[in-house]
Design an enzyme around this catalytic site. Structure first.
Site, PDB file in Angstrom:
ATOM      1  N   TYR A   8       0.826  -1.201   0.000  1.00 30.85           N
ATOM      2  CA  TYR A   8       0.000   0.000   0.000  1.00 30.85           C
ATOM      3  C   TYR A   8       0.860   1.250   0.000  1.00 30.85           C
ATOM      4  O   TYR A   8       1.914   1.279   0.620  1.00 30.85           O
ATOM      5  CB  TYR A   8      -0.910   0.027   1.233  1.00 30.85           C
ATOM      6  CG  TYR A   8      -1.790  -1.187   1.327  1.00 30.85           C
ATOM      7  CD1 TYR A   8      -2.950  -1.274   0.568  1.00 30.85           C
ATOM      8  CD2 TYR A   8      -1.452  -2.255   2.136  1.00 30.85           C
ATOM      9  CE1 TYR A   8      -3.759  -2.393   0.631  1.00 30.85           C
ATOM     10  CE2 TYR A   8      -2.251  -3.382   2.211  1.00 30.85           C
ATOM     11  CZ  TYR A   8      -3.398  -3.447   1.458  1.00 30.85           C
ATOM     12  OH  TYR A   8      -4.192  -4.557   1.521  1.00 30.85           O
ATOM     13  N   CYS A   9       0.366   2.276  -0.679  1.00 31.27           N
ATOM     14  CA  CYS A   9       0.990   3.599  -0.665  1.00 31.27           C
ATOM     15  C   CYS A   9       0.091   4.530   0.136  1.00 31.27           C
ATOM     16  O   CYS A   9      -1.104   4.299   0.246  1.00 31.27           O
ATOM     17  CB  CYS A   9       1.105   4.159  -2.085  1.00 31.27           C
ATOM     18  SG  CYS A   9       2.244   3.263  -3.117  1.00 31.27           S
ATOM     19  N   PHE A  10       0.688   5.566   0.681  1.00 31.87           N
ATOM     20  CA  PHE A  10      -0.120   6.581   1.350  1.00 31.87           C
ATOM     21  C   PHE A  10       0.500   7.950   1.130  1.00 31.87           C
ATOM     22  O   PHE A  10       1.693   8.070   0.880  1.00 31.87           O
ATOM     23  CB  PHE A  10      -0.286   6.297   2.853  1.00 31.87           C
ATOM     24  CG  PHE A  10       0.980   6.512   3.640  1.00 31.87           C
ATOM     25  CD1 PHE A  10       1.278   7.756   4.174  1.00 31.87           C
ATOM     26  CD2 PHE A  10       1.861   5.470   3.856  1.00 31.87           C
ATOM     27  CE1 PHE A  10       2.444   7.959   4.905  1.00 31.87           C
ATOM     28  CE2 PHE A  10       3.025   5.656   4.590  1.00 31.87           C
ATOM     29  CZ  PHE A  10       3.318   6.910   5.114  1.00 31.87           C
ATOM     30  N   GLU A  93       3.299  -0.864  -7.467  1.00 33.48           N
ATOM     31  CA  GLU A  93       2.209  -1.650  -6.881  1.00 33.48           C
ATOM     32  C   GLU A  93       2.009  -2.898  -7.734  1.00 33.48           C
ATOM     33  O   GLU A  93       2.072  -2.835  -8.959  1.00 33.48           O
ATOM     34  CB  GLU A  93       0.897  -0.853  -6.870  1.00 33.48           C
ATOM     35  CG  GLU A  93       0.875   0.298  -5.907  1.00 33.48           C
ATOM     36  CD  GLU A  93       0.783  -0.154  -4.462  1.00 33.48           C
ATOM     37  OE1 GLU A  93       0.332  -1.288  -4.204  1.00 33.48           O
ATOM     38  OE2 GLU A  93       1.162   0.635  -3.584  1.00 33.48           O
TER      39      GLU A  93
END
Length: 140
Positions: A8-10, A93
């Site tokens: 996951y990226c944030f 991703e």
């Protein structure tokens, strides 16, 4: 082929991030015993018609690349995530599909994060300053 575990990226923007900063991050679903390096590469000018060696193939080099800081598995050329000198951030991703992978050597998604190629104008090292226009094109 088993599905890749999630990563996951944030991004956190002010006021959630302090001091007016923007915070970008990513977890890695790579094997836990795989070495991850955080590496800095200076901006550079390149000779016309020169090539860059990616993980499995070589591609045409661009005339100038921006300075970058990337996180990558030590064994490959590409990157999990990175940011360039202009503050442009990008991350890899996994995409799961039912289509079989081609049995040819090609660029990895992590290679695209680090350096992109010809028609793909978004990756970190060759990418634009924040206000420059960009496009995303793929070949069929």
């Amino acid at each position: 082929m088993a599905a890749a575990p999630p990563s996951y990226c944030f991004v956190a923007f002010p006021p959630r991030a302090k001091d007016g900063l923007v915070v970008f991050g990513k977890n890695s679903a790579r094997p836990r015993d795989e070495v991850q390096e955080v590496v800095y590469f200076s901006a550079a000018d390149h000779e016309p018609e020169s090539k860059v060696e990616c993980t499995y193939i070589s591609i045409d080099q661009v005339p100038r690349t921006y300075a970058i800081m990337i996180s990558r598995p030590a064994w490959l050329w590409g990157a999990e995530m990175g940011a360039n000198e202009h503050g442009v951030c990008i991350a890899n991703e996994a995409i799961n599909t039912r289509e079989p992978a081609a049995e040819i050597e090609a660029l990895l998604g992590m290679d695209l994060v680090r350096n992109g190629q010809g028609e793909l104008d978004i990756p970190v090292r060759r990418s634009w300053a924040p206000r420059e226009r960009f496009s995303y094109k793929t070949r069929n």
